[in-house]
Scaffold this motif. Structure first.
Motif, PDB file in Angstrom:
ATOM      1  N   VAL A 132       6.012   4.915   5.792  1.00  0.00           N
ATOM      2  CA  VAL A 132       5.694   3.647   5.257  1.00  0.00           C
ATOM      3  C   VAL A 132       5.262   4.366   3.661  1.00  0.00           C
ATOM      4  O   VAL A 132       4.804   5.175   3.328  1.00  0.00           O
ATOM      5  CB  VAL A 132       4.155   3.339   5.745  1.00  0.00           C
ATOM      6  N   LEU A 133       5.691   3.570   2.603  1.00  0.00           N
ATOM      7  CA  LEU A 133       5.716   3.919   1.250  1.00  0.00           C
ATOM      8  C   LEU A 133       5.439   2.390   0.377  1.00  0.00           C
ATOM      9  O   LEU A 133       5.833   1.422   0.840  1.00  0.00           O
ATOM     10  CB  LEU A 133       6.648   4.717   1.068  1.00  0.00           C
ATOM     11  N   SER A 134       5.183   2.774  -0.908  1.00  0.00           N
ATOM     12  CA  SER A 134       4.847   1.820  -1.853  1.00  0.00           C
ATOM     13  C   SER A 134       6.113   1.235  -2.808  1.00  0.00           C
ATOM     14  O   SER A 134       6.715   1.909  -2.692  1.00  0.00           O
ATOM     15  CB  SER A 134       3.810   2.376  -2.667  1.00  0.00           C
ATOM     16  N   SER A 135       6.146   0.143  -2.783  1.00  0.00           N
ATOM     17  CA  SER A 135       7.198  -0.637  -3.437  1.00  0.00           C
ATOM     18  C   SER A 135       6.967  -0.849  -4.863  1.00  0.00           C
ATOM     19  O   SER A 135       7.476  -1.390  -5.824  1.00  0.00           O
ATOM     20  CB  SER A 135       7.807  -1.973  -2.655  1.00  0.00           C
ATOM     21  N   PHE A 136       5.472  -0.353  -5.061  1.00  0.00           N
ATOM     22  CA  PHE A 136       5.089  -0.560  -6.620  1.00  0.00           C
ATOM     23  C   PHE A 136       4.983   0.623  -7.428  1.00  0.00           C
ATOM     24  O   PHE A 136       4.653   0.847  -8.510  1.00  0.00           O
ATOM     25  CB  PHE A 136       3.528  -1.243  -6.497  1.00  0.00           C
ATOM     26  N   ILE A 139      14.608  10.050  -6.931  1.00  0.00           N
ATOM     27  CA  ILE A 139      14.694   9.723  -5.440  1.00  0.00           C
ATOM     28  C   ILE A 139      14.321  10.689  -4.421  1.00  0.00           C
ATOM     29  O   ILE A 139      13.504  10.450  -3.463  1.00  0.00           O
ATOM     30  CB  ILE A 139      16.331   9.316  -5.113  1.00  0.00           C
ATOM     31  N   VAL A 140      14.288  11.972  -4.769  1.00  0.00           N
ATOM     32  CA  VAL A 140      13.822  13.122  -3.962  1.00  0.00           C
ATOM     33  C   VAL A 140      12.273  12.794  -3.939  1.00  0.00           C
ATOM     34  O   VAL A 140      11.838  13.034  -2.724  1.00  0.00           O
ATOM     35  CB  VAL A 140      14.202  14.317  -4.713  1.00  0.00           C
ATOM     36  N   GLU A 141      11.619  12.675  -4.927  1.00  0.00           N
ATOM     37  CA  GLU A 141      10.164  12.441  -4.913  1.00  0.00           C
ATOM     38  C   GLU A 141       9.857  11.256  -4.119  1.00  0.00           C
ATOM     39  O   GLU A 141       8.988  11.053  -2.999  1.00  0.00           O
ATOM     40  CB  GLU A 141       9.538  12.121  -6.269  1.00  0.00           C
ATOM     41  N   GLU A 142      10.573  10.072  -4.315  1.00  0.00           N
ATOM     42  CA  GLU A 142      10.260   8.715  -3.469  1.00  0.00           C
ATOM     43  C   GLU A 142      10.594   8.940  -2.111  1.00  0.00           C
ATOM     44  O   GLU A 142       9.703   8.562  -1.292  1.00  0.00           O
ATOM     45  CB  GLU A 142      11.214   7.866  -4.168  1.00  0.00           C
ATOM     46  N   ALA A 143      11.544   9.809  -1.579  1.00  0.00           N
ATOM     47  CA  ALA A 143      11.767   9.933  -0.240  1.00  0.00           C
ATOM     48  C   ALA A 143      11.015  10.515   0.425  1.00  0.00           C
ATOM     49  O   ALA A 143      10.698  10.779   1.828  1.00  0.00           O
ATOM     50  CB  ALA A 143      13.278  10.793  -0.213  1.00  0.00           C
ATOM     51  N   LYS A 144       9.908  11.459  -0.216  1.00  0.00           N
ATOM     52  CA  LYS A 144       9.096  12.425   0.573  1.00  0.00           C
ATOM     53  C   LYS A 144       7.390  11.539   0.265  1.00  0.00           C
ATOM     54  O   LYS A 144       6.527  12.129   0.739  1.00  0.00           O
ATOM     55  CB  LYS A 144       9.010  13.467   0.361  1.00  0.00           C
ATOM     56  N   SER A 145       7.437  10.269  -0.536  1.00  0.00           N
ATOM     57  CA  SER A 145       6.091   9.917  -0.592  1.00  0.00           C
ATOM     58  C   SER A 145       5.512   9.073   0.590  1.00  0.00           C
ATOM     59  O   SER A 145       6.533   9.071   1.611  1.00  0.00           O
ATOM     60  CB  SER A 145       6.356   9.058  -1.817  1.00  0.00           C
ATOM     61  N   GLY A 146       4.474   8.385   0.637  1.00  0.00           N
ATOM     62  CA  GLY A 146       3.962   7.530   1.641  1.00  0.00           C
ATOM     63  C   GLY A 146       3.516   8.535   2.842  1.00  0.00           C
ATOM     64  O   GLY A 146       3.075   9.573   2.861  1.00  0.00           O
ATOM     65  N   ALA A 183     -11.295   6.407   1.501  1.00  0.00           N
ATOM     66  CA  ALA A 183     -10.269   6.776   2.627  1.00  0.00           C
ATOM     67  C   ALA A 183      -9.002   7.307   1.863  1.00  0.00           C
ATOM     68  O   ALA A 183      -8.908   7.171   0.527  1.00  0.00           O
ATOM     69  CB  ALA A 183      -9.834   5.271   2.894  1.00  0.00           C
ATOM     70  N   ARG A 184      -8.493   8.301   2.708  1.00  0.00           N
ATOM     71  CA  ARG A 184      -7.385   8.890   2.127  1.00  0.00           C
ATOM     72  C   ARG A 184      -6.030   8.720   2.696  1.00  0.00           C
ATOM     73  O   ARG A 184      -6.010   8.263   3.794  1.00  0.00           O
ATOM     74  CB  ARG A 184      -7.675  10.534   2.619  1.00  0.00           C
ATOM     75  N   ARG A 185      -4.967   8.857   2.256  1.00  0.00           N
ATOM     76  CA  ARG A 185      -3.610   8.504   2.538  1.00  0.00           C
ATOM     77  C   ARG A 185      -3.287   9.609   3.283  1.00  0.00           C
ATOM     78  O   ARG A 185      -3.412  10.806   3.112  1.00  0.00           O
ATOM     79  CB  ARG A 185      -2.510   8.296   1.299  1.00  0.00           C
ATOM     80  N   LEU A 186      -2.562   9.507   4.561  1.00  0.00           N
ATOM     81  CA  LEU A 186      -2.180  10.365   5.527  1.00  0.00           C
ATOM     82  C   LEU A 186      -0.794  10.947   5.050  1.00  0.00           C
ATOM     83  O   LEU A 186       0.029   9.873   5.125  1.00  0.00           O
ATOM     84  CB  LEU A 186      -2.361  10.052   7.011  1.00  0.00           C
ATOM     85  N   HIS A 187      -0.438  12.108   4.993  1.00  0.00           N
ATOM     86  CA  HIS A 187       0.882  12.673   4.505  1.00  0.00           C
ATOM     87  C   HIS A 187       1.653  12.217   6.014  1.00  0.00           C
ATOM     88  O   HIS A 187       2.975  11.784   5.982  1.00  0.00           O
ATOM     89  CB  HIS A 187       1.079  13.941   4.510  1.00  0.00           C
ATOM     90  N   THR A 188       1.248  12.482   7.101  1.00  0.00           N
ATOM     91  CA  THR A 188       2.024  12.272   8.467  1.00  0.00           C
ATOM     92  C   THR A 188       1.094  11.560   9.459  1.00  0.00           C
ATOM     93  O   THR A 188      -0.320  12.117   9.242  1.00  0.00           O
ATOM     94  CB  THR A 188       2.368  13.383   9.229  1.00  0.00           C
ATOM     95  N   ILE A 189       1.291  10.949  10.261  1.00  0.00           N
ATOM     96  CA  ILE A 189       0.743  10.505  11.526  1.00  0.00           C
ATOM     97  C   ILE A 189       1.590  10.537  12.494  1.00  0.00           C
ATOM     98  O   ILE A 189       2.587  10.133  12.509  1.00  0.00           O
ATOM     99  CB  ILE A 189      -0.055   9.205  11.035  1.00  0.00           C
ATOM    100  N   SER A 190       0.927  10.855  13.948  1.00  0.00           N
ATOM    101  CA  SER A 190       1.977  10.778  15.128  1.00  0.00           C
ATOM    102  C   SER A 190       2.177   9.709  15.308  1.00  0.00           C
ATOM    103  O   SER A 190       1.300   8.412  15.091  1.00  0.00           O
ATOM    104  CB  SER A 190       1.224  11.578  16.076  1.00  0.00           C
ATOM    105  N   VAL A 221       0.877  -1.268   0.072  1.00  0.00           N
ATOM    106  CA  VAL A 221       0.025  -0.095   0.102  1.00  0.00           C
ATOM    107  C   VAL A 221       0.833   1.210  -0.059  1.00  0.00           C
ATOM    108  O   VAL A 221       2.026   1.083   0.285  1.00  0.00           O
ATOM    109  CB  VAL A 221      -1.146   0.160   0.972  1.00  0.00           C
ATOM    110  N   ASP A 222       0.501   2.500  -0.370  1.00  0.00           N
ATOM    111  CA  ASP A 222       1.296   3.352  -0.630  1.00  0.00           C
ATOM    112  C   ASP A 222       1.383   4.294   0.663  1.00  0.00           C
ATOM    113  O   ASP A 222       1.820   5.427   0.758  1.00  0.00           O
ATOM    114  CB  ASP A 222       1.036   4.306  -1.649  1.00  0.00           C
ATOM    115  N   GLY A 223       0.943   3.889   1.719  1.00  0.00           N
ATOM    116  CA  GLY A 223       1.097   4.725   2.984  1.00  0.00           C
ATOM    117  C   GLY A 223      -0.049   4.098   4.056  1.00  0.00           C
ATOM    118  O   GLY A 223      -0.743   3.146   3.827  1.00  0.00           O
TER     119      GLY A 223
END
Ligand code: ASP
Ligand code: MG
Length: 422
Positions: free
Chosen positions: A232-236, A243-250, A193-200, A179-181
């Protein structure tokens, strides 16, 4: 240059083709100048297959000596994964080396099938990194002080990865999964349902313990204790995305409460179908009764979750609690044959067809009326609440299992979780 731990789940490791993709992604990070430790799970379905074989030989009885062998068997799934990934990395031109838990070593206690990590000796791994190697370490497994192979419980590779990251003081631990997050709730139940950019971290801990399956709860506990930055991010995604985009995804699990305070009061809805309810009717309402009931249950190693005791009438009261469904039959048996008669209960009842639905949010600390809003929403759907339990940042209700999806959808809407927080 940063030290990064990547964890790849079973689906990401599901075929040699996918393993090749993992290797290409890892190589991309190494070429960007980072040191990489990679912790993969067994190929998807493999742990089930292995444990299934054991079950064919011993369907019912699981003695401690059988548990020891279950761990020896299940641990092989991850051992295959690290070897394959290390080969795939070498094919990408990387220097790579694989280690099983005992080779690192990752020391655990002696509780087979649910062992806890006690220490990780990182000397060998550090030496490899310094020599420019990618280090691939098995998830899920370790070794106890007598060199018996142990496993950390299902989903335990998350915990291995976070523990390695903590031991090595890694700059970040990235959990790549299917899953992507982290979502506001399970998208299979609520498509909005929405992906959360951050969660505490606190919310994530509640979500994991309340039934969200994204991360093993122990991994979140570990991350909290050692303040491991976790994502937590997607491997798909295509392995060659920027890589910059990937590093801030999920989804990033944060430790900064203040940032979070700006956001929604409720961050997510969790649910859990794994519990069952038991009730003792007409027990005397006198000091010590809860202990007389729950003491023997604890002695039988049965975990108790939500507890409710009614007001008493004529000196008698009703007492209900929930346990894991795996323990239900054993618990009911104990209550009917031992505890019930001992406390003179007039009747012992059980109901395995229940579920627990929870709303979770750090914002609940500073807002009133959140639980009331939850109860109103459920009443509008004519869903009867059987039990309630609360903490600072969550409210849980136990309801009939057949209303679970309805409740989750209604609550998701009532708390505007389909909308991006302002
Ligand atoms: N392979 C183990 C399991 O299936 C550990 C993991 O995947 O995290 O539970
Ligand atoms: Mg998992």
């Amino acid at each position: 240059m940063a030290l990064i731990v990547h964890k790849y789940g079973g689906t990401s490791m599901g075929s040699t083709e996918r393993i090749r993709n993992v290797a290409k992604r890892v190589a991309k990070w190494v070429r960007a100048g980072h040191q990489l430790v990679v912790v993969p799970s067994a190929m998807s379905g493999e742990t089930n297959r292995l444990l299934g074989l054991a079950k064919e030989l011993s369907p019912e009885v699981v003695t401690p000596s059988i548990q020891r062998e279950l761990d020896a068997i299940a641990a092989t799934g991850e051992q295959v994964s690290v070897g394959l990934l290390s080969i795939a990395l070498q094919q990408e031109g990387m220097e790579a080396v694989s280690y099983s838990g005992w080779q690192v070593p990752i020391r655990t206690d002696k509780s087979y099938t649910k062992a806890r990590i006690q220490s990780i000796d990182d000397a060998r791994v550090r030496a490899d990194l310094a020599a420019g190697r990618v280090v691939v370490i098995t998830g899920f497994q370790g070794v106890d002080e007598d060199d018996n192979v142990t496993t950390l419980g299902r989903g335990g590779s998350d915990t291995s990865a976070v523990a390695v990251a903590a031991a090595m003081k890694a700059d970040e631990c990235l959990i790549y999964t299917d899953v992507d997050g982290v979502y506001t709730t399970d998208p299979r139940i609520v498509p909005e349902a929405r992906r959360l950019h951050t969660i505490s971290f606190e919310e994530m801990l509640e979500m994991a313990s309340l039934g969200s399956k994204v991360l093993q709860i122990r991994s979140v506990e570990f991350a909290g204790k050692y303040r491991v930055p976790l994502r937590v991010l997607s491997s798909f995604t295509p392995w060659d995305i920027d890589i910059v985009e990937e590093a801030k995804s999920g989804t990033l699990i944060t430790f900064e409460e203040d940032e979070k305070m700006e956001q929604a009061v409720v961050s997510g809805i969790a649910f859990n179908r794994d519990e069952a309810k038991v009730t003792l009717l007409g027990v005397p309402d006198k000091p010590g009764i809860a202990f007389q009931i729950l003491g023997p249950v604890a002695d039988a190693n049965i975990d108790i979750d939500v507890i409710i005791q009614n007001v008493s009438q004529d000196g008698k009261t009703d007492f209900s609690f929930t346990v894991h469904r795996n323990d239900y039959a054993r618990c009911l048996d104990l209550l009917k044959n031992t505890v019930g008669p001992a406390v003179q209960a007039t009747q012992v009842l059980g109901d395995p067809k229940i579920c627990k639905v929870s709303i979770v949010g750090i914002g609940m600390k500073s807002h009133v009326g959140v639980a009331a809003k939850m109860f109103r929403c459920l009443s509008e759907e004519a869903i009867n609440i059987q039990m309630i339990s609360t903490s600072e940042i969550k409210t849980s209700v136990v309801i009939d299992e057949k209303y679970m999806e309805l409740a989750v959808r209604a609550l998701h809407k009532a708390f505007d979780l389909d909308q991006e927080a302002a």
